[in-house]
Design a protein around this motif. Sequence first.
Motif, mmCIF file in Angstrom:
data_model
loop_
_atom_site.group_PDB
_atom_site.id
_atom_site.type_symbol
_atom_site.label_atom_id
_atom_site.label_comp_id
_atom_site.label_asym_id
_atom_site.label_seq_id
_atom_site.Cartn_x
_atom_site.Cartn_y
_atom_site.Cartn_z
ATOM 1 N N THR A 1 0.824 -1.200 0.000
ATOM 2 C CA THR A 1 0.000 0.000 0.000
ATOM 3 C C THR A 1 0.861 1.253 0.000
ATOM 4 O OG1 THR A 1 -1.792 -1.137 1.183
ATOM 5 C CG2 THR A 1 -1.794 1.265 1.246
ATOM 6 N N ASP A 2 1.911 1.235 0.792
ATOM 7 C CA ASP A 2 2.825 2.382 0.830
ATOM 8 C C ASP A 2 3.452 2.616 -0.542
ATOM 9 O OD1 ASP A 2 2.358 2.817 3.507
ATOM 10 O OD2 ASP A 2 4.092 1.684 4.192
ATOM 11 N N LEU A 3 3.807 1.540 -1.219
ATOM 12 C CA LEU A 3 4.398 1.675 -2.548
ATOM 13 C C LEU A 3 3.381 2.255 -3.524
ATOM 14 C CD1 LEU A 3 6.713 1.323 -4.487
ATOM 15 C CD2 LEU A 3 6.052 -1.077 -4.787
ATOM 16 N N ALA A 4 2.131 1.814 -3.420
ATOM 17 C CA ALA A 4 1.086 2.364 -4.282
ATOM 18 C C ALA A 4 0.918 3.864 -4.031
ATOM 19 C CB ALA A 4 -0.228 1.633 -4.035
ATOM 20 N N ARG A 5 1.026 4.266 -2.772
ATOM 21 C CA ARG A 5 0.923 5.699 -2.446
ATOM 22 C C ARG A 5 2.082 6.471 -3.067
ATOM 23 N NH1 ARG A 5 -2.614 7.038 1.575
ATOM 24 N NH2 ARG A 5 -1.415 8.920 2.024
ATOM 25 N N LEU A 6 3.285 5.878 -3.009
ATOM 26 C CA LEU A 6 4.444 6.540 -3.608
ATOM 27 C C LEU A 6 4.257 6.713 -5.114
ATOM 28 C CD1 LEU A 6 7.424 4.786 -1.757
ATOM 29 C CD2 LEU A 6 6.739 7.185 -1.564
ATOM 30 N N ARG A 7 3.700 5.686 -5.756
ATOM 31 C CA ARG A 7 3.486 5.771 -7.214
ATOM 32 C C ARG A 7 2.491 6.879 -7.549
ATOM 33 N NH1 ARG A 7 5.956 1.960 -10.114
ATOM 34 N NH2 ARG A 7 6.497 -0.058 -9.189
ATOM 35 N N ILE A 8 1.434 6.982 -6.754
ATOM 36 C CA ILE A 8 0.455 8.038 -6.991
ATOM 37 C C ILE A 8 1.089 9.407 -6.779
ATOM 38 C CG2 ILE A 8 -1.680 9.088 -6.136
ATOM 39 C CD1 ILE A 8 -2.629 6.218 -5.444
ATOM 40 N N ALA A 9 1.816 9.542 -5.682
ATOM 41 C CA ALA A 9 2.403 10.842 -5.352
ATOM 42 C C ALA A 9 3.442 11.288 -6.381
ATOM 43 C CB ALA A 9 3.039 10.783 -3.966
ATOM 44 N N SER A 10 4.121 10.329 -7.014
ATOM 45 C CA SER A 10 5.184 10.682 -7.959
ATOM 46 C C SER A 10 4.705 10.733 -9.408
ATOM 47 C CB SER A 10 6.325 9.663 -7.844
ATOM 48 O OG SER A 10 5.883 8.358 -8.187
ATOM 49 N N ASP A 11 3.409 10.502 -9.643
ATOM 50 C CA ASP A 11 2.870 10.491 -11.000
ATOM 51 C C ASP A 11 2.627 11.931 -11.462
ATOM 52 O OD1 ASP A 11 1.539 10.134 -13.381
ATOM 53 O OD2 ASP A 11 0.234 8.531 -12.630
ATOM 54 N N SER A 12 3.505 12.425 -12.313
ATOM 55 C CA SER A 12 3.411 13.809 -12.761
ATOM 56 C C SER A 12 2.238 14.057 -13.704
ATOM 57 C CB SER A 12 4.712 14.217 -13.458
ATOM 58 O OG SER A 12 4.978 13.372 -14.565
ATOM 59 N N SER A 13 1.615 12.986 -14.197
ATOM 60 C CA SER A 13 0.481 13.165 -15.100
ATOM 61 C C SER A 13 -0.812 13.472 -14.352
ATOM 62 C CB SER A 13 0.285 11.906 -15.946
ATOM 63 O OG SER A 13 -0.149 10.816 -15.149
ATOM 64 N N LEU A 14 -0.782 13.334 -13.011
ATOM 65 C CA LEU A 14 -1.978 13.572 -12.205
ATOM 66 C C LEU A 14 -1.944 14.966 -11.596
ATOM 67 C CD1 LEU A 14 -2.171 10.168 -10.285
ATOM 68 C CD2 LEU A 14 -3.477 10.839 -12.313
#
Length: 356
Positions: free
Chosen positions: A211-224
């Motif tokens: 879950t933490d990794l999924a949060r990191l992916r969301i936070a680092s997604d510059s397209s969002l």
Amino acid sequence: MRRWDRQRGSARSQWLIFVAVGAVSAGAALWLNHPLPAHDASVLHVVNAASSAQPALALNKDMAAGASMAGALPASLDGSTPPHLPTDGHGHLARTRAVRDFFDYFLTTQNEISSATLDALVRRQIAAQLDGTPAADEAVNVWQRYNAYLTALDQLPQTSSTQSQSPSQSGAKLDLDALQLSLDQRDALGTRLMGEWNEPFFGAESQQQHTDLARLRIASDSSLSAAQKAARLAALDAALPPETRAAHERARQQQAALDAIGQAQKQGGSLDTLRAQITQTLGPEAAQRVVQMQQADDAWQARYADYSNQRAQIDKQDLPPQQRDAQISQLRQQFFTNPSDAMRAASLDRDSGSAN
């Protein structure tokens, strides 16, 4: 962090918080560290035992008696009680996280005693609690599996600190794919080596890490956009089990309290200031426990300072090494009658290059 004196500034703050709010998962900050004890399981167990309800006292006394029969504990565990190994009511070992907690308690001593001594100690403690039941052999088997898992884990590539950097970046960033690989490798090891014990030992921890990794992916997604990131993070949190959300909230409270303590210590604040800051974050009871622990640690540091002054006088005498070492050892025993305190002082002596 195996010897907490080596990083006593941050470790002391964490210790105070564990005392104040109880032991919970270390969370994302430590989620890729090896699963051995989040900061001294012995300390956490003492805290839990001290804050438990009155009916638990009889069980603690029985466990302490069993520990005595099994032989003395290493100095770093002096004054604590080994966790209880749970059974299912039919003489078999219960498949719960408490079994890992039992092993982790003893694994905190792995830099203090040899692996053979540690193995013998764990086996004696298992026998002290479970002798004469099928659970005894089952616990030994799980202990062997856990050791095999930890050995294999040590041999994995250390991908948790992998960083990538492009020419346009002024800093480095986490390699999320490397983190994913590390998690997958750990999960595979657990499945292969722990078998049916993988889920009770690592299930909740693994879920939180993914879950933490999924949060990191969301936070680092510059397209969002910021709003899209917030919505996806909220949806991710909403999908978590209630107990996981509660654990996250406790972790946030811990971090807030750690920040408050760190700020107070940085500013050289008084105990009253520390109490006020922790009261705002965690309430008056937790603040009182933190202050009491801070006072005890301050008293210990003052005692160590007095000891160091007298030890320096011995150093100035230019004695033969053997005589010097004997006098320092005698002085240390005079100041620190508790073996764990003496070991802590000796560790600080070694750090300063003044030890015998």
